[in-house]
Write an enzyme that holds these catalytic residues in place. Structure first.
Site, PDB file in Angstrom:
ATOM      1  N   THR A  60       4.447   2.266   5.556  1.00 26.77           N
ATOM      2  CA  THR A  60       3.089   1.882   5.692  1.00 26.77           C
ATOM      3  C   THR A  60       2.404   2.534   6.857  1.00 26.77           C
ATOM      4  O   THR A  60       2.951   2.856   7.851  1.00 26.77           O
ATOM      5  CB  THR A  60       2.840   0.210   6.091  1.00 26.77           C
TER       6      THR A  60
ATOM      7  N   ASP B  44       5.779  -5.168   5.768  1.00 25.98           N
ATOM      8  CA  ASP B  44       6.270  -6.549   6.096  1.00 25.98           C
ATOM      9  C   ASP B  44       6.184  -7.665   4.795  1.00 25.98           C
ATOM     10  O   ASP B  44       7.158  -8.375   4.562  1.00 25.98           O
ATOM     11  CB  ASP B  44       5.680  -7.212   7.461  1.00 25.98           C
TER      12      ASP B  44
ATOM     13  N   ASP C 242       2.540  -1.532  11.402  1.00 27.06           N
ATOM     14  CA  ASP C 242       2.532  -2.993  11.757  1.00 27.06           C
ATOM     15  C   ASP C 242       3.796  -3.700  11.504  1.00 27.06           C
ATOM     16  O   ASP C 242       3.661  -4.864  11.117  1.00 27.06           O
ATOM     17  CB  ASP C 242       1.317  -3.705  11.464  1.00 27.06           C
TER      18      ASP C 242
ATOM     19  N   ASP D  26       0.187   1.558   8.438  1.00 24.41           N
ATOM     20  CA  ASP D  26      -0.415   0.802   9.615  1.00 24.41           C
ATOM     21  C   ASP D  26       0.520   0.638  10.907  1.00 24.41           C
ATOM     22  O   ASP D  26       0.195   0.154  11.843  1.00 24.41           O
ATOM     23  CB  ASP D  26      -0.696  -0.721   9.128  1.00 24.41           C
TER      24      ASP D  26
ATOM     25  N   GLY E 177       0.920  -1.052  -0.049  1.00 23.80           N
ATOM     26  CA  GLY E 177      -0.045   0.080  -0.119  1.00 23.80           C
ATOM     27  C   GLY E 177       0.931   1.097  -0.259  1.00 23.80           C
ATOM     28  O   GLY E 177       1.946   1.232   0.687  1.00 23.80           O
TER      29      GLY E 177
ATOM     30  N   ARG F 276      -5.137  -2.503   9.403  1.00 17.85           N
ATOM     31  CA  ARG F 276      -5.090  -3.852   8.949  1.00 17.85           C
ATOM     32  C   ARG F 276      -5.132  -4.833  10.109  1.00 17.85           C
ATOM     33  O   ARG F 276      -6.305  -4.578  10.919  1.00 17.85           O
ATOM     34  CB  ARG F 276      -3.549  -4.335   8.256  1.00 17.85           C
TER      35      ARG F 276
ATOM     36  N   ARG G  86       0.551  -4.894  -6.011  1.00 15.84           N
ATOM     37  CA  ARG G  86       0.655  -6.080  -5.303  1.00 15.84           C
ATOM     38  C   ARG G  86       1.112  -7.199  -6.175  1.00 15.84           C
ATOM     39  O   ARG G  86       0.272  -6.939  -7.271  1.00 15.84           O
ATOM     40  CB  ARG G  86      -0.633  -6.281  -4.229  1.00 15.84           C
TER      41      ARG G  86
HETATM   42  P1  ATP Z   1       1.013  -2.701   3.524  1.00 12.15           P
HETATM   43  O1  ATP Z   1       0.763  -3.844   4.471  1.00 12.15           O
HETATM   44  O2  ATP Z   1       1.212  -1.370   3.903  1.00 12.15           O
HETATM   45  O3  ATP Z   1       0.052  -2.902   2.475  1.00 12.15           O
HETATM   46  P2  ATP Z   1       3.010  -4.837   2.752  1.00 12.15           P
HETATM   47  O4  ATP Z   1       4.295  -4.599   1.826  1.00 12.15           O
HETATM   48  O5  ATP Z   1       2.791  -5.557   3.876  1.00 12.15           O
HETATM   49  O6  ATP Z   1       2.405  -3.291   3.057  1.00 12.15           O
HETATM   50  P3  ATP Z   1       1.895  -6.976   1.132  1.00 12.15           P
HETATM   51  O7  ATP Z   1       0.622  -6.847  -0.024  1.00 12.15           O
HETATM   52  O8  ATP Z   1       1.481  -7.714   2.229  1.00 12.15           O
HETATM   53  O9  ATP Z   1       1.943  -5.217   1.501  1.00 12.15           O
HETATM   54  O10 ATP Z   1       3.180  -7.292   0.221  1.00 12.15           O
HETATM   55  C1  ATP Z   1       3.571  -6.678  -0.879  1.00 12.15           C
HETATM   56  C2  ATP Z   1       4.112  -7.496  -2.127  1.00 12.15           C
HETATM   57  O11 ATP Z   1       5.260  -8.012  -1.681  1.00 12.15           O
HETATM   58  C3  ATP Z   1       3.199  -8.717  -2.456  1.00 12.15           C
HETATM   59  O12 ATP Z   1       2.108  -7.967  -3.537  1.00 12.15           O
HETATM   60  C4  ATP Z   1       4.210  -9.662  -3.068  1.00 12.15           C
HETATM   61  O13 ATP Z   1       4.225  -9.477  -4.329  1.00 12.15           O
HETATM   62  C5  ATP Z   1       5.477  -9.502  -2.058  1.00 12.15           C
HETATM   63  N1  ATP Z   1       5.265 -10.507  -1.228  1.00 12.15           N
HETATM   64  C6  ATP Z   1       4.660 -10.811   0.165  1.00 12.15           C
HETATM   65  N2  ATP Z   1       4.839 -11.736   0.593  1.00 12.15           N
HETATM   66  C7  ATP Z   1       5.708 -12.550   0.015  1.00 12.15           C
HETATM   67  C8  ATP Z   1       6.520 -13.650   0.151  1.00 12.15           C
HETATM   68  N3  ATP Z   1       6.169 -14.505   1.377  1.00 12.15           N
HETATM   69  N4  ATP Z   1       7.446 -13.937  -0.848  1.00 12.15           N
HETATM   70  C9  ATP Z   1       7.822 -13.277  -1.455  1.00 12.15           C
HETATM   71  N5  ATP Z   1       7.011 -11.935  -1.792  1.00 12.15           N
HETATM   72  C10 ATP Z   1       5.922 -11.538  -1.126  1.00 12.15           C
END
Ligand code: ATP
Length: 320
Positions: free
Chosen positions: A126, A104, A130, A128, A12, A172, A73
């Site tokens: 982020t 994360d 978190d 959040d 995000g 979240r 994503r």
């Molecule tokens: P926010 O929580 O603010 O949206 P975030 O980085 O946690 O941020 P996610 O959608 O969980 O958002 O992760 C972003 C991208 O990271 C995912 O769309 C994916 O491409 C990659 N990703 C997430 N988990 C994994 C994983 N276990 N292995 C490889 N890539 C991953």
């Protein structure tokens, strides 16, 4: 000696990401390193969607919300084939290290690239908050202030009409955003995923407040618990309360970053490049007690990040 550093934003968007991109690019230029922007997060990385960044490409963005590199994503990136495709593009472009700005989930992606032998560093961005390993994430302070502005307006109406308001905020699966908004917005009650909801206790609390002469009340609800409409109907069923509902939604993700987030992003972006220059890899940047620190990427999702119990108690004490 590092010659080329790439940077991307993922997950995000959050206010301050642009300031972080600017800091990464300008610190690279300061050290005579070529900076490359990757468009659309991991999705663009797998397609080799790269742009050379110069001083001007990050001019006039420090105050802007969102991310000029855009974000995405990507489920394909979760597969090894996707990750290998990304490494091929990075190697073809002779990139030495990759800076990943995100939450994360994005850091799990960074860790996956590390397992394939590619050097990465994470910057927590982020709303959040978190992400463990850092007290604060880029965008969190701005989101709190955006939500607070809305809550302050709602309070005017709540008090004018003797009403009970439920305000649903983002976050979240974590209650950081809700808790800060509750304390700064003077809420009577906060509902967060970290604490099991006791609806009878909440009704008792509201009843007690009314008996003491309070004519209006404000409940801040974290989205990770349930929807505001669901909480509304449970309050109706248990206590006969008729609450007004406001869901703040995506307005919390946008807007110009506060000075706190802009400075945090500038420090983290620059510190990330300085750390890469010292040979760091597979780590994330954090801000702990106001100091820039490094910790392993996996800390972001493996370590617990509890809510401050003193802040939780404050809502109860001050909301009497
Ligand atoms: P926010 O929580 O603010 O949206 P975030 O980085 O946690 O941020 P996610 O959608 O969980 O958002 O992760 C972003 C991208 O990271 C995912 O769309 C994916 O491409 C990659 N990703 C997430 N988990 C994994 C994983 N276990 N292995 C490889 N890539 C991953």
């Amino acid at each position: 000696m590092l010659k080329r550093i790439a940077v991307l934003t993922s997950g995000g968007d959050s206010p301050g990401m642009n300031a972080a991109i600017r800091a990464v690019v300008r610190t690279c230029i300061y050290h005579g390193i070529e900076a490359i922007g990757v468009m659309r997060g991991f999705e663009g990385l797998m397609e080799g969607d790269f742009q050379t960044m110069d001083r001007a490409s990050v001019g006039g963005i420090i105050h802007r919300g969102g991310t000029i590199l855009r974000t995405a994503r990507s489920d394909r990136f979760k597969t090894e084939a996707g990750q290998r495709a990304a490494v091929v593009h990075l190697e073809n472009r002779r990139v030495d290290s990759l800076v990943i700005i995100g939450g994360d989930g994005s850091f799990r992606g960074a860790e996956a690239l590390g397992k394939l032998g590619f050097s990465t560093i994470g910057i927590p961005g982020t709303i959040d908050n978190d992400v463990a390993g850092t007290d604060v994430t880029i965008g969190y302070d701005t989101a709190v202030n955006t939500a607070l502005t809305a809550v302050q307006k709602l309070r005017d109406t709540a008090s004018s009409h003797d009403r009970l308001f439920i305000v649903e905020v983002m976050g979240r699966e974590a209650g950081f955003l809700a808790l800060e908004v509750a304390v700064s917005g003077g809420a009577e009650y906060v509902v967060v995923p970290e604490i099991p909801l006791d609806i009878a206790k909440m009704c008792e609390h509201l009843h007690y407040s009314r008996k003491k002469g309070k004519t209006h009340s404000l409940i801040i609800l974290a989205e990770g618990v349930m929807s505001a409409l669901e909480l509304r109907s449970r309050l109706q069923d248990t206590g006969g309360y008729d609450a007004r509902v406001t869901v703040l939604g995506y307005i919390q993700r946008g807007g110009s970053p506060t000075s706190f987030d802009t400075i945090l992003a500038s420090r983290m972006g620059s510190f990330a490049v300085e750390s890469l220059l010292k040979g760091t890899s597979g780590m994330m940047v954090g801000s702990v007690c106001g100091n820039m620190v490094l910790c392993p990427l996996s800390e972001a999702w493996k370590s617990p990040k509890p809510l401050n119990p003193e802040m939780l108690a404050l809502v109860e004490k001050l909301g009497v």
